[in-house]
Design a protein around this motif. Structure first.
Motif, PDB file in Angstrom:
ATOM      1  N   SER A 159      -4.011  -5.803  -9.219  1.00 12.51           N
ATOM      2  CA  SER A 159      -3.383  -4.626  -9.760  1.00 12.51           C
ATOM      3  C   SER A 159      -3.330  -3.459  -8.858  1.00 12.51           C
ATOM      4  O   SER A 159      -2.657  -2.538  -8.680  1.00 12.51           O
ATOM      5  CB  SER A 159      -3.930  -4.141 -11.215  1.00 12.51           C
ATOM      6  OG  SER A 159      -5.425  -3.814 -10.853  1.00 12.51           O
ATOM      7  N   ASN A 160      -4.453  -3.569  -7.895  1.00 13.01           N
ATOM      8  CA  ASN A 160      -4.525  -2.397  -6.721  1.00 13.01           C
ATOM      9  C   ASN A 160      -4.075  -3.035  -5.497  1.00 13.01           C
ATOM     10  O   ASN A 160      -4.365  -2.434  -4.293  1.00 13.01           O
ATOM     11  CB  ASN A 160      -6.089  -1.883  -6.848  1.00 13.01           C
ATOM     12  CG  ASN A 160      -6.903  -2.927  -6.283  1.00 13.01           C
ATOM     13  OD1 ASN A 160      -6.667  -4.091  -6.452  1.00 13.01           O
ATOM     14  ND2 ASN A 160      -8.018  -2.447  -6.077  1.00 13.01           N
ATOM     15  N   HIS A 182       1.357  -2.225  -5.665  1.00 16.11           N
ATOM     16  CA  HIS A 182       0.988  -2.188  -6.917  1.00 16.11           C
ATOM     17  C   HIS A 182       0.433  -0.986  -7.538  1.00 16.11           C
ATOM     18  O   HIS A 182       0.517  -0.575  -8.700  1.00 16.11           O
ATOM     19  CB  HIS A 182       0.382  -3.488  -7.370  1.00 16.11           C
ATOM     20  CG  HIS A 182       1.223  -4.989  -7.198  1.00 16.11           C
ATOM     21  ND1 HIS A 182       2.320  -4.974  -8.205  1.00 16.11           N
ATOM     22  CD2 HIS A 182       1.049  -5.759  -6.403  1.00 16.11           C
ATOM     23  CE1 HIS A 182       2.518  -6.231  -7.672  1.00 16.11           C
ATOM     24  NE2 HIS A 182       2.207  -6.676  -6.572  1.00 16.11           N
ATOM     25  N   GLN A 183      -0.521  -0.401  -6.753  1.00 15.08           N
ATOM     26  CA  GLN A 183      -1.330   0.620  -6.988  1.00 15.08           C
ATOM     27  C   GLN A 183      -0.299   1.773  -7.223  1.00 15.08           C
ATOM     28  O   GLN A 183      -0.595   2.611  -8.042  1.00 15.08           O
ATOM     29  CB  GLN A 183      -2.368   0.826  -6.116  1.00 15.08           C
ATOM     30  CG  GLN A 183      -3.190   2.079  -6.407  1.00 15.08           C
ATOM     31  CD  GLN A 183      -4.524   1.817  -5.617  1.00 15.08           C
ATOM     32  OE1 GLN A 183      -4.394   1.614  -4.502  1.00 15.08           O
ATOM     33  NE2 GLN A 183      -5.854   2.545  -5.956  1.00 15.08           N
ATOM     34  N   ASP A 185       3.077   1.751  -7.026  1.00 11.27           N
ATOM     35  CA  ASP A 185       4.429   1.479  -7.537  1.00 11.27           C
ATOM     36  C   ASP A 185       5.493   1.781  -6.556  1.00 11.27           C
ATOM     37  O   ASP A 185       6.458   2.322  -7.187  1.00 11.27           O
ATOM     38  CB  ASP A 185       4.470   1.534  -9.117  1.00 11.27           C
ATOM     39  CG  ASP A 185       3.611   0.722  -9.972  1.00 11.27           C
ATOM     40  OD1 ASP A 185       3.740  -0.589  -9.636  1.00 11.27           O
ATOM     41  OD2 ASP A 185       3.262   1.454 -10.882  1.00 11.27           O
TER      42      ASP A 185
END
Length: 223
Positions: A159-160, A182-183, A185
């Motif tokens: 996610s990061n 992803h951190q 976006d």
């Protein structure tokens, strides 16, 4: 029952049971079983082999057979059918040290019904999901094929983390790339190893800026 020398010239050992199977036992346990039907040979404890060579371990161990070589360049198992030209063409084993090699003109990875799920062709193409399709000859080394439904490629990260697609050349430099963070976006595009375009999480597109404030934000001299 007969046991003895089969041929005095070759000194072969001859074991014959005219009425049934031949078993070699130790301590009351059948360790080697020569079956009458089909000429099957079984190695293991008290079972009937169902193939030409059938090996059974009753201890629950996951290492059943060792193939050893005293050399340092590998140890292989070879597989031949009626059309295999020689025993160096289709084989699997160690290629030295802890590295494994799978040799063949092409490699097919199949499901339990014998359907190809991935194929590595003799020219080095990797085909996932089907056979060679109408891909451009300039981009056919990796093909993900689904002719009956939607298909695609997914890059999954933490996610990061960050997903990347790099474009390089024989000199080793990856001058072009696509990145997704992803951190934060955002997605950004590079040419000549410089960021040229960024799409933020709110959909704003920036050219010449990494913080676009409008739907299309262009910075620089002219458009």
């Amino acid at each position: 029952y007969q046991i003895g020398m089969y041929d005095n010239n070759t000194e072969n050992l001859y074991i014959n049971n005219h009425k049934g199977n031949v078993r070699i036992a130790h301590g009351g346990i059948n360790n080697v079983h020569f079956a009458v039907t089909g000429g099957h040979v079984g190695i293991g404890s008290n079972f009937s082999p169902s193939r030409k060579l059938d090996i059974k371990d009753s201890s629950g161990a996951n290492r059943i057979v060792n193939v050893r070589s005293t050399g340092t360049s590998g140890a292989f198992l070879a597989f031949l059918d009626a059309n295999t030209t020689d025993d160096s063409k289709c084989r699997i084993g160690s290629i030295g040290g802890n590295s494994i090699g799978i040799r063949g003109d092409s490699h097919s990875f199949q499901d339990g019904n014998g359907n190809n799920k991935m194929v590595i062709t003799s020219s080095g193409q990797v085909l996932i999901g089907g056979s060679a399709n109408s891909a451009s000859s300039h981009a056919d080394e990796l093909q993900i094929i689904n002719t009956s439904a939607q298909g695609g490629l997914s890059i999954i990260n933490a996610s990061n983390g960050q997903g990347n697609i790099y474009f390089g050349h024989s000199g080793g430099t990856a001058d072009g790339r696509i990145e997704y963070s992803h951190q934060a976006d955002y997605m950004r595009f590079f040419t000549a190893n410089n960021e040229r375009l960024r799409i933020k999480s709110d959909g704003n597109v920036g050219i010449g800026t990494d913080n676009p404030q409008q739907k299309l934000d262009v910075r620089g001299n002219g458009i």
